[in-house]
Design an enzyme around this catalytic site. Structure first.
Site, short mmCIF file in Angstrom:
data_model
loop_
_atom_site.label_atom_id
_atom_site.label_comp_id
_atom_site.label_asym_id
_atom_site.label_seq_id
_atom_site.Cartn_x
_atom_site.Cartn_y
_atom_site.Cartn_z
N LYS A 37 0.84 -1.20 0.00
CA LYS A 37 0.00 0.00 0.00
C LYS A 37 0.88 1.25 0.00
O LYS A 37 2.08 1.18 0.26
CB LYS A 37 -0.91 -0.01 1.23
CG LYS A 37 -0.18 0.03 2.55
CD LYS A 37 -1.14 -0.18 3.72
CE LYS A 37 -0.39 -0.21 5.05
NZ LYS A 37 -1.27 -0.65 6.16
N TYR A 60 18.33 29.15 7.96
CA TYR A 60 17.16 29.81 8.56
C TYR A 60 17.21 29.72 10.08
O TYR A 60 17.51 28.67 10.65
CB TYR A 60 15.88 29.12 8.10
CG TYR A 60 15.50 29.40 6.67
CD1 TYR A 60 15.19 30.69 6.24
CD2 TYR A 60 15.41 28.35 5.75
CE1 TYR A 60 14.83 30.93 4.93
CE2 TYR A 60 15.05 28.58 4.44
CZ TYR A 60 14.76 29.88 4.03
OH TYR A 60 14.39 30.10 2.74
C1 LIG Z 1 -0.48 -1.73 6.75
C2 LIG Z 1 -1.03 -3.00 7.26
C3 LIG Z 1 -0.20 -4.09 7.52
C4 LIG Z 1 1.32 -4.00 7.42
O1 LIG Z 1 1.80 -3.47 8.63
P1 LIG Z 1 3.37 -3.30 8.92
O2 LIG Z 1 3.44 -2.84 10.30
O3 LIG Z 1 3.86 -2.29 7.94
O4 LIG Z 1 3.97 -4.64 8.68
C5 LIG Z 1 -0.77 -5.28 7.91
N1 LIG Z 1 -2.12 -5.38 8.06
C6 LIG Z 1 -2.94 -4.35 7.84
C7 LIG Z 1 -4.40 -4.53 8.04
C8 LIG Z 1 -2.44 -3.13 7.45
O5 LIG Z 1 -3.26 -2.09 7.25
#
Ligand SMILES: *Cc1c(COP(=O)(O)O)cnc(C)c1O
Length: 357
Positions: free
Chosen positions: A33, A253
């Site tokens: 994702k 800055y």
């Molecule tokens: C994003 C997500 C994961 C992965 O989690 P990580 O901590 O990045 O391994 C797993 N399950 C769900 C439902 C998620 O939304």
């Protein structure tokens, strides 16, 4: 050309996926994702597809991007569908989806797909974000199982605090999941990266590694298993200007850094518009031509400054690593009160190049 770039090591990505599979359930759903946590979802999915059991994405837009790129492996929508109209696309593109609320079950009931849906029914075991409450879970499951157009069902839940090793909340969530789902004899899915790396007592059919695939540790300190991960993304840039300053001269800055000795300051083409965090302390680690060095002064939109005083051989064109193979992104995150998740996902403007295909 601006020297800023992100190198993505696909061999390291595959190494980390194999580690996830070795540690976890029989199968591992590679979570890609958010453009694979900033690494490029299509390239990462292509690199993993020969061995990955499937992919996890946040929404149908992300799933369609993978399908359009020719990815044929199973793809799970981790939040399910956002509106019933998506079910037609889910059917057309053969996607799996999470069921996390009653309204989704009502929508599934009204659908008439040609091929049964594969659904992952989510239990809210204590995170209190998505998922059905424990007292509603069995009834929802029976409802789904009574529909001839629902095929395989996977029982899933998500941990809220698995990155806190020794926190009993994970055990409580696990106990509730086992209690609610035990008799159902469904394939299960519980493990995110921190659970895979830090909670060997959690077992499931499908793990869901995200962060660890990219070689970052979810834990604050050193960890024997997480230390086996290989970093995938290296963000680097070059020095575009060098100046010599006397004692007591402010840099950048807000004069956030003032020289305390005669200093050589290098200006690096990297800033917060690239996703590098704006507010990091003086002394935040970088490497300068491969040697440990310090960032000094406030990060600007397109530039930041490093101290070259102890790096006499460095100068125009020297290579500065902001995070990656040497400066581990989770260590950088700990220094600036953010997370490796946030740093990786924030990367933008910097062109990515891929190695290890
Ligand atoms: C994003 C997500 C994961 C992965 O989690 P990580 O901590 O990045 O391994 C797993 N399950 C769900 C439902 C998620 O939304």
């Amino acid at each position: 050309m601006r020297p800023a770039r992100a190198l993505i090591d696909l061999a390291a990505l595959r190494h980390n996926y194999r580690l996830a599979r070795e540690l976890g359930g029989r199968k591992a759903l590679a979570v890609v994702k958010a453009d694979a946590y900033g690494h490029g979802a299509v390239r990462c999915a292509r690199a993993l597809e020969p061995e990955a059991d499937g992919f996890g994405v946040a929404c149908i837009e992300e799933a369609l991007e993978l399908r359009e790129a020719g990815i044929r492996a199973p793809i799970l929508l981790l939040e399910g569908f956002f509106e019933a109209a998506e079910l037609a696309l889910i059917e057309a593109h053969d996607l799996w989806f999470v069921v996390q609320a009653h309204w989704q079950i009502d929508a599934i009931e009204r659908a008439r797909p040609a091929k049964p849906f594969t659904v992952w029914l989510k239990l809210d075991s204590g995170m209190h974000r998505l998922g059905l409450a424990a007292q509603d879970y069995r009834a929802a499951l029976h409802r789904l199982q009574a529909m001839s157009h629902v095929g395989d069902v996977v029982a899933m839940t998500h941990f809220a605090r698995a990155d806190e090793l020794g926190c009993d909340r994970t055990e409580q969530q696990l106990a509730l999941f086992n209690q609610v789902c035990a008799e159902a004899s469904l394939p299960t899915s519980l493990e995110n990266s921190p659970a895979l790396l830090g909670w060997p007592e959690v077992h499931d059919a499908w793990s869901r590694p995200g962060l660890m695939l990219y070689g970052a540790s979810p834990f604050a300190g050193a960890h024997p298993v997480a230390d086996r991960l290989r970093p995938v993304m290296t963000v680097e840039s070059g020095i575009i200007s060098v100046r010599d300053l006397g004692v007591g001269e402010p840099v950048g800055y807000g004069a956030r850094f003032v020289t305390r000795r005669p200093s050589r300051i290098g200006v690096v083409a990297m800033g917060y518009a690239d996703g590098y965090p704006q507010f990091v302390p003086n002394g935040t680690p970088v490497t300068i031509d491969g040697r440990p060095g310090d960032l000094v002064g406030r990060v600007s939109m397109d530039m930041l400054t490093v101290d070259l005083t102890d790096h006499p051989a460095a100068g125009l064109g020297s290579r500065i690593e902001l995070w990656g193979a040497q400066v581990r992104v989770h260590d950088l995150a700990a220094r600036c009160e953010t997370s490796a998740y946030q740093l990786l996902c924030a990367l933008k403007r910097v062109p990515r190049s891929y190695v290890g295909e």
